[in-house]
Write a protein that holds these residues in place. Structure first.
Motif: not given
Lengths: 294, 448
Positions: A50-52, A54-55, A58, A120-121, A124-125, A127-128, A130-131, B205, B215-216
């Motif tokens: 599904k389209r994220s 995130l926009t 932002a 948004i950075g 993004f981290f 949501k994904s 990531m750290i 990370m 995708h993101r």
């Protein structure tokens, strides 16, 4: 994730992976995920991601920056918010009210961009998941290097038989199909093990006899050559100037010699020159040398 | 997939995906070469020259510089604008060309963005140290303080500059780092030493190349490109307002913002060419940074050089047309006054020299491009010098007229920032992939 059960198709080309995903989705199979070293165009759409949104995040961050910028400047430069505690700052007789809005444009603009970018950075981290310092959950060390992986959960086998799944993957160019954590099937070596292996190989110091033994093995398999008939071994991808010297020092000068390598002689070379185990095969020096000869 | 034969491939040498990793990771996974050590040592030496000359400036005071009451801005602001301008090419390549879907950017964007960041770092030295008391360098920030309502002045373009440059630096850094993450993960998963595995693991990370993350990631890259584009235009616009909002003849013109932006991109591409022509040879990347890339950059240089040239001529025309004697004098003085040599160096380097790029030979011959890139760098440095010094040295009052020449300390600081720039670049080329591997892997088969 590391102990998740998966059926994994291994690909060496993005187009093949993409067509396999298309076929599987047509048969109603849900893709668990794909792992690719580069963004494969359209893969997300074909997988049904599904389209994220995130926009939207932002945009909201940008608005926050915009209003922060205005608030900051109204607070500091005007008395509309009753913030002049002792005296106003009159510089060059310029006005101290809303008429200075044009002067506020640059800073408001910059803060809008700053908040958008960092907002948004961070989103993004988050949501994904990531750290910094997170241990990567990878199913094969080559998924960030040169292979692409298509992972399907075993639960999907209710929609498609195992043999059909394998044949769809194979027809679209899978070079291998693996099972992960299923029925005690061997899992490819983890990075830690490879590191240990490489370090062990480096520690081994060969005695004088062992060295001569290996040198004579190399000589007997590859034949002799000398500096006169020397090829430019650096043309083999993976050989640099330093390693070329090492190869020369153990009597390897030509592509012809490299093309004749056998598993034993490769092992001997790796031990003599302390080269990373397995890399000569992985980079296919033999094939490369044959090409360079022809 | 259909492949149009009329276009040349973006990456030469029929690379496979594995080849890309092997080629680009080689400097990271092996000991540095002799050339690297040589270059790094020389750069580091110049960096030390910068440290010493800045130390001397702080110790002794701004009196060690040649600036005076009339020409109160000299080499410092010239160098500041020079370095900020150079940074702009990196953002142009990574952001604007991304929006225009120009795939040739992919093998040069990493190094160009690195150049942006290092150039902005160099630029920051000059205003910071021109403040004199550098330990109070945080005063331009709007921080709460104990002096009542004593805030920074938001009517001042110099303050706008603080916001613009710091936003530019941090957003460029974020954009650059985001692009690096997949490649750092590649190095991590190929690592054979514990240290490398730990550090690249730390900075990757936890990247694992999942299609959902990609995708993101692509959405984020697009949005960052979308905001970086107006950002890069705004940065040099605001830099130009440092001059344009004043009432100094020669500065007080509305053409400054577009003219400065074009000039920044022009000088930035000059520097990108200088750097990449060295990098592709020294690091053996001629198959990734091909003559096709060089030609495309040469075209940008020619276009922006001509834009700048048009701006020079427009300025002259408007000065004559305005009927303002001060304005007219400022421009005649530029061309035929005491600093005529600087003006004509600028004109010949920026307007006339890039016109050779109408010829294909000039655009595709690396050694000639290298010479041209140096000429562009020199020309754009002189442009800033001309704008700043010639406009200032003839004041409204003839009693204030003065000349300006740089002192040894100023020259040393400038050469020193070159050292800072190249030291950073050499470290970058040793520890990080100089080409965006993930993006290049996606285009090795295409011919667009």
């Amino acid at each position: 994730m590391l102990d998740k059960q998966l059926i994994v198709g291994v690909y060496d080309d993005g187009d093949n992976l993409l067509s396999a995903v298309k076929k599987l989705r047509k048969k109603g199979v849900e893709i668990f995920d794909c792992y690719t070293p580069y963004p494969v165009h359209h893969l997300d759409v074909e997988m049904g991601v599904k389209r994220s949104n995130l926009t939207v995040g932002a945009f909201l961050c940008g608005m926050m920056g915009f209003f922060s910028g205005l608030l900051l400047q109204f607070y500091m430069m005007t008395n509309h918010l009753h913030t002049f505690k002792s005296w106003p700052m009159i510089i060059g007789g310029k006005p101290q009210d809303y008429t200075m809005v044009p002067s506020m444009v640059p800073v408001t603009f910059e803060l809008t961009i700053l908040f958008t970018a960092f907002g948004i950075g961070i989103l993004f981290f988050a949501k994904s998941k990531m750290i910094h310092g997170k241990i990567a959950e990878i199913i094969d060390p080559r998924q960030t290097d040169d292979l692409l992986f298509l992972a399907v959960e075993p639960e999907e086998l209710s929609k498609i038989s195992r043999s059909e799944l394998d044949s769809v993957m194979n027809e679209n160019g899978a070079i291998e199909i693996r099972e992960r954590n299923m029925d005690g099937v061997e899992v490819p070596a983890k990075v830690e093990e490879r590191v240990e292996k490489a370090e062990k190989a480096e520690e081994v110091e060969l005695s004088q006899e062992e060295q001569t033994e290996r040198l004579s093995l190399i000589k007997s398999v590859l034949g002799e050559a000398s500096v006169e008939g020397k090829d430019d071994l650096k043309k083999i991808s993976g050989v640099g100037p330093v390693y070329e010297e090492k190869l020369n020092s153990i009597g390897i000068y030509t592509f012809e010699q490299v093309s004749k390598l056998t598993p034993e002689s490769i092992k001997a070379i790796e031990e003599l020159t302390k080269y990373f185990p397995g890399r000569i095969e992985r980079e296919d020096w033999i094939g490369q040398a044959k090409n360079l000869m022809g | 997939m259909f492949e149009a034969e009329i276009r040349t491939p973006l990456v030469e040498g029929n690379k496979t995906i594995a080849d890309v990793s092997n080629d680009i990771c080689r400097p990271i996974e092996n000991k540095p070469t002799k050339m690297w050590w040589l270059g790094f040592s020389i750069s580091f030496m110049f960096l030390m020259v910068m440290v010493m000359s800045l130390g001397w400036t702080v110790w002794e005071g701004i009196g060690t510089w040649g600036v005076n009451k009339t020409v109160m801005w000299g080499w410092d602001i010239t160098n500041f604008v020079f370095w900020v301008g150079i940074g702009h090419a990196g953002t142009l390549i990574s952001a604007i060309l991304l929006l225009f879907r120009q795939k040739w950017r992919m093998s040069i964007n990493r190094s160009a963005e690195a150049m942006t960041i290092f150039a902005v770092l160099c630029a920051a030295q000059f205003p910071l140290f021109h403040m004199g008391r550098v330990w109070l360098g945080y005063w331009p920030l709007p921080l709460p303080n104990a002096y009542g309502s004593l805030w920074v002045n938001f009517n001042s373009p110099l303050l706008w500059d603080v916001f613009a440059i710091s936003t530019y630096l941090s957003v460029s850094l974020l954009f650059w780092y985001l692009g690096l993450i997949p490649d750092i993960a590649t190095v991590r998963d190929r690592a054979v030493t514990k240290a490398r595995k730990f550090w690249y693991g730390f900075f990757s990370m936890g990247w694992n190349g999942s299609a959902r993350t990609w995708h993101r990631y692509e959405i984020v890259a697009l949005i960052l490109a979308g905001v970086s584009t107006p950002l890069v235009l705004s940065v040099h616009t605001i830099v130009s307002m440092d001059f344009a909002t004043s009432v100094i003849p020669g500065w007080h013109t509305t053409i400054f913002p577009p003219y400065f932006v074009a000039g920044a991109i022009f000088s930035g591409f000059g520097m990108v060419l200088t750097l990449l022509l060295i990098v592709r040879k020294v690091m053996n990347l001629t198959e990734y940074i091909t003559v096709g890339h060089l030609e495309a950059m040469a075209k940008v240089v020619m276009l922006t050089g001509s834009l700048v040239g048009v701006a020079y001529l427009t300025e002259f025309f408007i000065a004559a047309y305005s009927g303002v004697v001060y304005e007219q004098y400022a421009f005649l003085n530029r061309a035929f006054g005491k600093y005529w040599w600087a003006y004509w160096t600028m004109m010949s380097c920026n307007l006339i020299a890039p016109q050779v790029f109408w010829f294909k030979w000039a655009r595709t011959t690396p050694w000639f491009l290298f010479v041209m890139s140096i000429i562009v760098n020199i020309g754009m440095w002189f442009e800033r010098f001309v704008i700043i010094v010639t406009s200032l040295h003839r004041d409204y009052l003839t009693s204030s007229w003065a000349m300006y020449s740089a002192t040894f300390t100023e020259v040393a600081i400038f050469l020193g920032t070159m050292g800072l720039f190249f030291t950073c670049f050499f470290l970058f080329s040793k520890f990080l992939p100089v080409v965006n591997m993930a993006e290049v892997k996606s285009i090795i088969k295409s011919r667009e």
